[in-house]
Write a protein that holds these residues in place. Structure first.
Motif, mmCIF file in Angstrom:
data_model
loop_
_atom_site.group_PDB
_atom_site.id
_atom_site.type_symbol
_atom_site.label_atom_id
_atom_site.label_comp_id
_atom_site.label_asym_id
_atom_site.label_seq_id
_atom_site.Cartn_x
_atom_site.Cartn_y
_atom_site.Cartn_z
ATOM 1 N N ASP A 91 -23.076 -2.501 -68.323
ATOM 2 C CA ASP A 91 -22.065 -3.201 -69.112
ATOM 3 C C ASP A 91 -22.140 -4.706 -68.858
ATOM 4 N N GLY A 92 -22.281 -5.469 -69.933
ATOM 5 C CA GLY A 92 -22.273 -6.925 -69.826
ATOM 6 C C GLY A 92 -23.578 -7.560 -69.428
ATOM 7 N N LEU A 120 -24.445 -7.432 -60.958
ATOM 8 C CA LEU A 120 -25.655 -7.727 -61.727
ATOM 9 C C LEU A 120 -25.451 -8.961 -62.607
ATOM 10 N N THR A 121 -24.266 -9.076 -63.204
ATOM 11 C CA THR A 121 -23.970 -10.272 -63.992
ATOM 12 C C THR A 121 -23.987 -11.510 -63.101
ATOM 13 N N ALA A 122 -23.403 -11.397 -61.901
ATOM 14 C CA ALA A 122 -23.417 -12.524 -60.970
ATOM 15 C C ALA A 122 -24.844 -12.898 -60.589
ATOM 16 N N MET A 123 -25.700 -11.891 -60.386
ATOM 17 C CA MET A 123 -27.097 -12.165 -60.052
ATOM 18 C C MET A 123 -27.784 -12.899 -61.197
ATOM 19 N N ALA A 124 -27.534 -12.475 -62.428
ATOM 20 C CA ALA A 124 -28.144 -13.144 -63.579
ATOM 21 C C ALA A 124 -27.675 -14.593 -63.688
ATOM 22 N N HIS A 125 -26.415 -14.850 -63.332
ATOM 23 C CA HIS A 125 -25.888 -16.217 -63.389
ATOM 24 C C HIS A 125 -26.259 -17.044 -62.166
ATOM 25 N N GLY A 126 -26.807 -16.407 -61.150
ATOM 26 C CA GLY A 126 -27.176 -17.134 -59.941
ATOM 27 C C GLY A 126 -26.003 -17.506 -59.071
ATOM 28 N N VAL A 127 -24.952 -16.661 -59.036
ATOM 29 C CA VAL A 127 -23.758 -16.948 -58.244
ATOM 30 C C VAL A 127 -23.487 -15.781 -57.296
ATOM 31 N N THR A 128 -22.665 -16.050 -56.289
ATOM 32 C CA THR A 128 -22.259 -15.011 -55.346
ATOM 33 C C THR A 128 -20.890 -14.481 -55.750
ATOM 34 N N ASP A 171 -14.043 -0.229 -58.717
ATOM 35 C CA ASP A 171 -14.768 1.008 -58.459
ATOM 36 C C ASP A 171 -16.266 0.713 -58.476
ATOM 37 N N ARG A 172 -17.085 1.755 -58.275
ATOM 38 C CA ARG A 172 -18.533 1.555 -58.178
ATOM 39 C C ARG A 172 -19.110 0.966 -59.464
ATOM 40 N N ARG A 173 -18.698 1.503 -60.587
ATOM 41 C CA ARG A 173 -19.283 1.041 -61.853
ATOM 42 C C ARG A 173 -18.963 -0.428 -62.103
ATOM 43 N N THR A 174 -17.706 -0.808 -61.891
ATOM 44 C CA THR A 174 -17.323 -2.200 -62.097
ATOM 45 C C THR A 174 -18.032 -3.116 -61.118
ATOM 46 N N ALA A 175 -18.149 -2.662 -59.870
ATOM 47 C CA ALA A 175 -18.808 -3.488 -58.851
ATOM 48 C C ALA A 175 -20.279 -3.718 -59.198
ATOM 49 N N ARG A 176 -20.982 -2.667 -59.620
ATOM 50 C CA ARG A 176 -22.401 -2.819 -59.938
ATOM 51 C C ARG A 176 -22.603 -3.735 -61.139
ATOM 52 N N GLY A 203 -16.316 -5.820 -68.801
ATOM 53 C CA GLY A 203 -14.963 -5.274 -68.798
ATOM 54 C C GLY A 203 -13.880 -6.308 -69.011
ATOM 55 N N GLY A 204 -14.234 -7.491 -69.504
ATOM 56 C CA GLY A 204 -13.227 -8.523 -69.716
ATOM 57 C C GLY A 204 -12.678 -9.123 -68.439
ATOM 58 N N LEU A 205 -13.426 -9.019 -67.323
ATOM 59 C CA LEU A 205 -12.957 -9.600 -66.072
ATOM 60 C C LEU A 205 -12.815 -11.109 -66.220
ATOM 61 N N ARG A 206 -11.862 -11.647 -65.491
ATOM 62 C CA ARG A 206 -11.587 -13.084 -65.575
ATOM 63 C C ARG A 206 -12.128 -13.780 -64.342
ATOM 64 N N ARG A 207 -12.953 -14.810 -64.585
ATOM 65 C CA ARG A 207 -13.479 -15.614 -63.490
ATOM 66 C C ARG A 207 -12.593 -16.834 -63.295
ATOM 67 N N THR A 208 -12.274 -17.130 -62.053
ATOM 68 C CA THR A 208 -11.478 -18.306 -61.745
ATOM 69 C C THR A 208 -12.258 -19.561 -62.112
ATOM 70 N N ASP A 209 -11.572 -20.505 -62.705
ATOM 71 C CA ASP A 209 -12.203 -21.761 -63.098
ATOM 72 C C ASP A 209 -12.838 -22.417 -61.871
ATOM 73 N N PRO A 210 -14.139 -22.748 -61.937
ATOM 74 C CA PRO A 210 -14.773 -23.412 -60.781
ATOM 75 C C PRO A 210 -14.066 -24.692 -60.359
ATOM 76 N N ALA A 211 -13.388 -25.365 -61.297
ATOM 77 C CA ALA A 211 -12.651 -26.578 -60.929
ATOM 78 C C ALA A 211 -11.555 -26.275 -59.922
ATOM 79 N N ALA A 212 -10.975 -25.063 -60.006
ATOM 80 C CA ALA A 212 -9.936 -24.680 -59.044
ATOM 81 C C ALA A 212 -10.514 -24.555 -57.643
ATOM 82 N N ILE A 213 -11.765 -24.124 -57.549
ATOM 83 C CA ILE A 213 -12.415 -24.011 -56.238
ATOM 84 C C ILE A 213 -12.721 -25.398 -55.681
ATOM 85 N N ARG A 214 -13.155 -26.298 -56.564
ATOM 86 C CA ARG A 214 -13.470 -27.648 -56.095
ATOM 87 C C ARG A 214 -12.238 -28.388 -55.599
ATOM 88 N N ALA A 215 -11.049 -27.973 -56.044
ATOM 89 C CA ALA A 215 -9.820 -28.633 -55.600
ATOM 90 C C ALA A 215 -9.366 -28.169 -54.227
#
Length: 673
Positions: free
Chosen positions: A167-168, A263-271, A254-259, A181-193
């Motif tokens: 998925d995705g 994989l999407t994070a790996m494709a984007h080059g992020v942890t 769960d396992r499916r969401t985690a995998r 699954g429509g997961l929401r990623r926190t804005d990277p600007a919030a991390i930089r703050a």
């Protein structure tokens, strides 16, 4: 002679174009494998021509990251492209539907086998039988399948099953900023703050950073009372090491969401940094993730066993210096922002509050104010009070509270504890690391109507907070564990919204533990034990109000900062109460003597209020000022409702007022206490 395409600039658009051209070239290989006689051959060959030559063009960066992360051979990268074929072109999905035995617009294992047998998959053995066996091994136990990037769907024969991407993943290969699954990623600007995270020199933290840098497939479990806060602060620490984090809010991991997310994070080059409240599979949900991942969950969530290294990191709350620096970054034009906001407010909630307040200030066309921050903090909580909890906006002030001076002094001292926490706890360093050290817990005990709820409202108003009133009739449940769940949500809501929490009739919840004689006693004692622990760790202002102090468990009493008795008012206090409950605009008739009413009728504040209002209505109905007869009848009714003996009417003054004649049905009288 065709021209070799020039290298496109790096970027999401260039990556998507490269992926598209790679799919078109793969379509040409499918057309060649099908043969010139196949109806789709001409269409596929024409598509391949649009893809351009292979030489000189690298594959897209997301696909390259997946290939390196999973250690894929060239043929396995082609299998990923094959599985996404139908997503890339409507003509290709039509061709795949025609080729599929079940008329599904997806490639089959049989089509992949045809490519392998004809040498169209790199690395396939030259012998067709060997090529088929080689492909079956890749599709049964290869890295694509074991990590969930590629799945086989269908119950038919092996070579008729569909190849399905995680998925995705296809969106991620196109470098689209989307998550499964429509997961929401926190804005990277919030991390930089965020100014800082856990100390990088601590052994547990250093081990996690080393695993992330080296790409070791391990799970870093962050344990904190505020998982969102811990995730943001740890993500800020990861960012300082050159690793881009992606903080993902996943209610249930769960396992499916985690995998799929990994994989999407790996494709984007992020942890990936997962913030979750529920782990149905425990930390084992990340077992199939082929890369390091960070998991932030509440302390009560069971991690269980896992098949890969588990590194646990306790993330303490942010230091006072970090909190001040955070607010300097979030509200640079408001020097007093850190003082205006609760110290227990987490990093994630602080960022959201600051963003909402800034939007409101811009719409108003005025600079950001501390009041904007407070409104932005309260607004999300206003409509989401937990089950069995009512949210009130306090209006009462000190002038409406009639108590002896020593009781007023205790209440003011409680407010001072809230206001001076930064000095005592942060600057002077008292109670370091103690859970609940920012909490202030009070017990109000006394007969009904003596002002306990009013005092809680005054405290809330003076502290600048809303009042959350716990309705025990809706909070206590007969189902095991439901009461604790409801109470936990009430405590969490008070901490999250920085509100005052009031437990009225607290003896029903905070009663003495009993000897265990049956299962009901055991579970009742478990509820009491839970409340003891949660009250002790509560970082807010909690008020327990009771008419029966003797029924409160002594273990709770030891955890209270203040015990304020509320006694029935004496005559001078009753006089003040009568005056307070008669507004300046109320027309009083001749002969009304408030001191006489206070001396003759030993009523509590609530009964005096009821009598004052009732007398006003009686007078309004008659169209006259409020006179002694109105007060006498109103007071007599209050005695009747309470089942107490009425002391009698006050001496009649020469007022010329006709007595108010109403029939009053008096309950069976009992001596006044």
């Amino acid at each position: 002679m065709s021209e070799t395409p020039r290298s496109a600039p790096a970027g999401p658009g260039a990556d998507s174009a490269r992926l598209h051209r790679g799919v078109l070239r793969l379509a040409g290989r499918i057309g060649a494998a099908l043969g010139e006689q196949h109806p789709a051959h001409g269409f596929l060959t024409a598509l391949a021509a649009r893809g351009g030559p292979v030489a000189g063009e690298p594959q897209s960066r997301p696909l390259d990251r997946i290939a390196r992360g999973l250690r894929l051979a060239a043929a396995e990268s082609d299998l990923l492209l094959l599985a996404g074929l139908g997503e890339e072109h409507e003509g290709l999905s039509s061709v795949l539907r025609d080729l599929h035995p079940g008329r599904v617009p997806a490639p089959t294992t049989g089509l992949a086998s045809l490519l392998a047998e004809t040498g169209a998959l790199p690395g396939a053995p030259g012998d067709p039988v060997a090529a088929r066996l080689w492909l079956r091994g890749l599709l049964s136990g290869g890295p694509l399948v074991t990590c969930g990037a590629l799945g086989l769907r269908g119950d038919g024969p092996f070579w008729e099953r569909s190849l399905i991407l995680a998925d995705g993943l296809w969106d991620a290969l196109h470098a689209a900023p989307l998550w499964p699954g429509g997961l929401r990623r926190t804005d990277p600007a919030a991390i930089r703050a965020v100014p800082g995270g856990p100390c990088a020199d601590e052994p547990a933290v250093a081990a996690v950073l080393s695993a992330v840098r080296r790409g070791v497939p391990a799970t870093a479990a962050l344990r904190s009372a505020d998982p969102a806060d811990a995730a943001l602060r740890f993500a800020a620490l990861l960012a300082t090491t050159g690793r881009e984090p992606a903080v993902l809010d996943v209610p249930t991991l769960d396992r499916r969401t985690a995998r799929a997310s990994a994989l999407t994070a790996m494709a984007h080059g992020v942890t990936p940094v997962f913030v979750t409240g529920e782990l149905p599979d425990g930390a084992g949900a990340l077992d199939d993730v082929p890369a390091p991942a960070v998991l932030a969950s509440p302390r009560g969530v069971v991690l269980g066993s896992t098949g890969r290294p588990l590194l646990t990191v306790d993330v303490p709350p942010a230091s006072p210096e970090d909190r001040r620096e955070l607010w300097r970054r979030l509200a640079p034009g408001l020097p007093g922002a850190a003082r205006a906001m609760p110290a227990a407010l987490g990093t994630a909630a602080a960022g959201e509050t600051a963003r909402n307040a800034a939007v409101g200030a811009r719409l108003r066309g005025a600079p950001l104010r501390a009041a904007d921050l407070r409104s932005a903090l309260d607004a999300p909580e206003a409509d989401r009070a937990p089950h069995g909890v009512a949210r009130l906006r306090p209006m009462a002030g000190w002038d409406g509270l009639v108590l002896p001076p020593d009781r007023i002094a205790q209440l003011r001292e409680a407010v001072a504890r809230i206001r001076r926490q930064r000095v005592v706890l942060d600057h002077w360093g008292f109670l370091p690391g103690r859970p609940g050290r920012r909490g202030v817990r009070l017990l109000f005990s006394g007969p009904p109507g003596t002002g306990k709820t009013l005092a809680a409202e005054v405290l809330a108003r003076e502290a600048g907070r809303d009042l959350l009133v716990v309705d025990l009739s809706r909070t206590v449940s007969k189902w095991i564990g439901e009461t604790e769940k409801n109470l936990g949500e009430a405590f969490d809501a008070a901490e999250r919204g920085d509100a005052v929490l009031l437990f009225d009739e607290a003896d029903a919840l905070f009663g003495r533990r009993t000897e265990v004689s049956d299962a009901r006693d055991r579970y009742a004692n478990l509820e009491t034990s839970y409340l003891l622990s949660r009250l002790a760790s509560f970082d807010g202002l909690a008020v327990l109000a009771t008419n029966l102090r003797q029924n409160i468990d002594q273990a709770f009493v030891r955890r209270l900062e203040f015990i304020v008795p509320f006694d029935p008012p004496e005559q001078p206090e009753r006089t003040l109460l009568w005056r307070h409950h008669l507004p300046p605009g109320a027309p009083l008739g001749p002969g009304v003597d408030l001191e006489q009413l206070a001396a003759l009728y030993p009523l509590t504040g609530a009964l005096i209020r009821n009598a004052a209002v009732a007398a006003a209505y009686l007078a309004a109905e008659q169209g006259t000022p409020i006179g002694p007869a109105h007060f006498a009848l109103a007071v007599r009714r209050e005695y009747a409702k309470a089942g107490r003996a009425y002391p009698g009417d006050p001496p009649v003054a020469a007022t010329g007022q006709e007595p108010v004649r109403h029939t009053v049905h008096v309950a069976k009288e009992s001596p006044c206490p």
